[in-house]
Design a protein around this motif. Structure first.
Motif, PDB file in Angstrom:
ATOM      1  N   VAL A 277      34.448  -5.225 -15.548  1.00  0.00           N
ATOM      2  CA  VAL A 277      35.389  -6.584 -15.174  1.00  0.00           C
ATOM      3  C   VAL A 277      34.585  -7.654 -14.543  1.00  0.00           C
ATOM      4  CG1 VAL A 277      37.119  -7.275 -13.707  1.00  0.00           C
ATOM      5  CG2 VAL A 277      37.263  -5.141 -14.977  1.00  0.00           C
ATOM      6  N   TYR A 278      33.706  -7.535 -13.627  1.00  0.00           N
ATOM      7  CA  TYR A 278      32.707  -8.420 -13.232  1.00  0.00           C
ATOM      8  C   TYR A 278      31.847  -9.037 -14.056  1.00  0.00           C
ATOM      9  CZ  TYR A 278      33.771  -6.263  -8.595  1.00  0.00           C
ATOM     10  OH  TYR A 278      34.466  -6.046  -7.490  1.00  0.00           O
TER      11      TYR A 278
ATOM     12  N   LEU B  78      26.549 -13.954 -11.101  1.00  0.00           N
ATOM     13  CA  LEU B  78      28.124 -13.792 -10.875  1.00  0.00           C
ATOM     14  C   LEU B  78      28.646 -12.536 -10.742  1.00  0.00           C
ATOM     15  CD1 LEU B  78      29.527 -17.076 -12.728  1.00  0.00           C
ATOM     16  CD2 LEU B  78      29.094 -16.942 -10.443  1.00  0.00           C
ATOM     17  N   SER B  79      28.095 -11.726 -11.945  1.00  0.00           N
ATOM     18  CA  SER B  79      28.673 -10.278 -11.957  1.00  0.00           C
ATOM     19  C   SER B  79      27.993  -9.260 -11.077  1.00  0.00           C
ATOM     20  CB  SER B  79      28.293  -9.850 -13.276  1.00  0.00           C
ATOM     21  OG  SER B  79      27.026  -9.733 -13.658  1.00  0.00           O
TER      22      SER B  79
ATOM     23  N   PRO C  14      31.915  -9.778  -7.014  1.00  0.00           N
ATOM     24  CA  PRO C  14      32.022  -8.656  -5.953  1.00  0.00           C
ATOM     25  C   PRO C  14      32.410  -8.845  -4.645  1.00  0.00           C
ATOM     26  CG  PRO C  14      30.096  -8.184  -7.672  1.00  0.00           C
ATOM     27  CD  PRO C  14      30.606  -9.718  -7.636  1.00  0.00           C
ATOM     28  N   ASP C  15      31.735 -10.198  -4.106  1.00  0.00           N
ATOM     29  CA  ASP C  15      31.940 -10.570  -2.888  1.00  0.00           C
ATOM     30  C   ASP C  15      33.536 -11.025  -2.687  1.00  0.00           C
ATOM     31  OD1 ASP C  15      29.576  -9.539  -1.901  1.00  0.00           O
ATOM     32  OD2 ASP C  15      28.678 -11.537  -2.116  1.00  0.00           O
ATOM     33  N   VAL C  16      33.914 -11.859  -3.692  1.00  0.00           N
ATOM     34  CA  VAL C  16      35.282 -12.653  -3.566  1.00  0.00           C
ATOM     35  C   VAL C  16      36.380 -11.657  -4.160  1.00  0.00           C
ATOM     36  CG1 VAL C  16      34.234 -14.903  -3.661  1.00  0.00           C
ATOM     37  CG2 VAL C  16      34.774 -13.895  -5.457  1.00  0.00           C
ATOM     38  N   ALA C  17      36.170 -10.795  -4.639  1.00  0.00           N
ATOM     39  CA  ALA C  17      37.309  -9.705  -5.477  1.00  0.00           C
ATOM     40  C   ALA C  17      36.728  -8.278  -5.637  1.00  0.00           C
ATOM     41  CB  ALA C  17      37.364 -10.345  -6.858  1.00  0.00           C
ATOM     42  N   PRO C  18      36.423  -7.717  -4.211  1.00  0.00           N
ATOM     43  CA  PRO C  18      35.680  -6.273  -4.349  1.00  0.00           C
ATOM     44  C   PRO C  18      36.713  -5.330  -4.824  1.00  0.00           C
ATOM     45  CG  PRO C  18      36.861  -7.045  -2.163  1.00  0.00           C
ATOM     46  CD  PRO C  18      36.843  -8.160  -2.936  1.00  0.00           C
TER      47      PRO C  18
END
Length: 373
Positions: free
Chosen positions: A49-50, A33-34, A39-43
């Motif tokens: 943070v990831y 996920l990190s 990173p794809d949905v919230a670049p």
């Protein structure tokens, strides 16, 4: 099944345990996920943070699995079934039912409760995913993972929930639980083999860890499916029988004051036995075996009494003649010892061994055993 599982807490009276293997899948989820999903949905965010988002999402999945298995457990308890607890492990979670459902209806409702809970959670998280920002991204992931969990578990391959629902239907039609389990477990084994073959193809085609994971899941389903059927065969063959019906009454014994040298020469070697109950008069004290004899130096055998090396009789070494064979089988399977003494009011009546049970099971399978509702 999960000897190394650690209990975390109780919820509604059910013990929640986590097997160490869960830590591996938890770490993989956080890493995936990190480094990929968030990173794809919230670049544009930092790695820290990831990672935090990955941990939060993993804990949400953890809670979702608990609710999935908890729904099975609550429905099972409503039908009077004992649940040993809920354990999370590398392949997900399992509600540990200590006995089979009593009828097709209860089997079906217990099985479907988990997917229904996952579908409800998927709908809830999907509604919350419309929230702006990172919170919406986390809920979006939880909606997706609960939908996947529900759909995968509805596949009619035993021991998945869908396979248990299929077994309930076949059981209701045939009124034969053993036959229903045999059919559904064969379907489960076929599905497991399909997963392994397609996973192997994915690995050789460059699919990487996804294909390897698919192979592991397929292998688990095959083993669990076959194991569930064999366990039911054992229960069917042993049901209604007691230790007294299969025990050997001709038993070589030894007095507690006998020397270890006499035990070995006059009993073990002469009669070819490795397990000898120890008596004081007619009272059962315990047993001695070859391991106990080997625990002291051979030179000391003439001067050491059997009472010094014997293992005392107790709940783990002795059963009564009316103990159900299913309980006897559990005791024998849980310990390296392969024999139990059968006694009543402190008097030895006989000995029952794992080989006695296995011989009986082999005969039952040859003749044919049915387990009906």
């Amino acid at each position: 099944m999960f000897k190394n599982a650690v209990q975390l807490f109780e919820i509604f009276g059910f013990k929640l345990k986590v097997d160490p293997s869960w830590l591996l899948i938890a770490a993989l989820i956080v890493w995936s996920l990190s480094t990929s999903y968030f990173p794809d949905v919230a670049p544009g965010l930092t790695a820290t943070v990831y990672t935090m988002l990955g941990i939060v999402a993993m804990l949400g999945m953890f809670a979702s699995l608990i609710l999935h298995e908890l729904s099975h457990s609550v429905v099972a308890r409503s039908y009077g079934l004992k649940v040993g607890g809920i354990t999370l492990f590398i392949f997900g979670g399992v509600a540990e039912l200590e006995e089979e459902p009593h009828d097709p209806k209860s089997e079906f409702l217990i099985a479907i409760a988990g997917p229904l809970m996952s579908l409800a959670l998927a709908a809830l998280f999907y509604g919350l995913s419309s929230m702006a920002g990172l919170t919406g991204a986390v809920f979006g992931y939880l909606a997706l993972i609960n939908l996947v969990l529900a759909v995968f578990n509805l596949i009619p391959a035993f021991p998945l929930d869908g396979g248990r629902m299929l077994r309930a239907v076949i059981w209701g039609v045939t009124q034969d639980l053993l036959r229903a389990t045999r059919i559904s477990s064969r379907i489960g084994s076929a599905f497991g083999l399909f997963l392994m073959l397609t996973g192997a193809f994915a690995v050789f085609s460059g699919g990487g860890i996804g294909g390897f994971w698919q192979i592991l899941i397929g292998f688990f389903i095959i083993n669990a499916s076959n194991g569930s059927y064999q366990n039911l065969v054992v229960k069917a063959a042993l049901r209604g029988k007691t230790a007294g019906s299969l025990m050997s009454r001709q038993v070589h014994t030894v007095d507690a004051e006998t020397s270890v040298a006499q035990l070995v020469d006059d009993v073990m070697l002469r009669h070819g036995v490795s397990f000898v109950p120890v008596l004081s008069g007619e009272r059962l004290l315990g047993y001695v075996d070859t391991a106990a004899a080997r625990s002291i130096d051979r030179q000391e055998w003439p001067g050491r009494q059997v009472s010094e090396v014997m293992l005392p009789e107790g709940p783990n070494t002795t059963v009564t003649p009316d103990t159900p064979l299913n309980e006897v089988f559990k005791l024998l399977a849980a310990h390296p010892r392969r024999k139990l003494m059968v006694a009543q009011a402190g008097r030895l009546l006989g000995v029952i061994s794992l080989s006695d049970l296995m011989h009986h099971l082999a005969l039952e399978q040859e003749i044919g055993t049915k387990l009906r509702s």
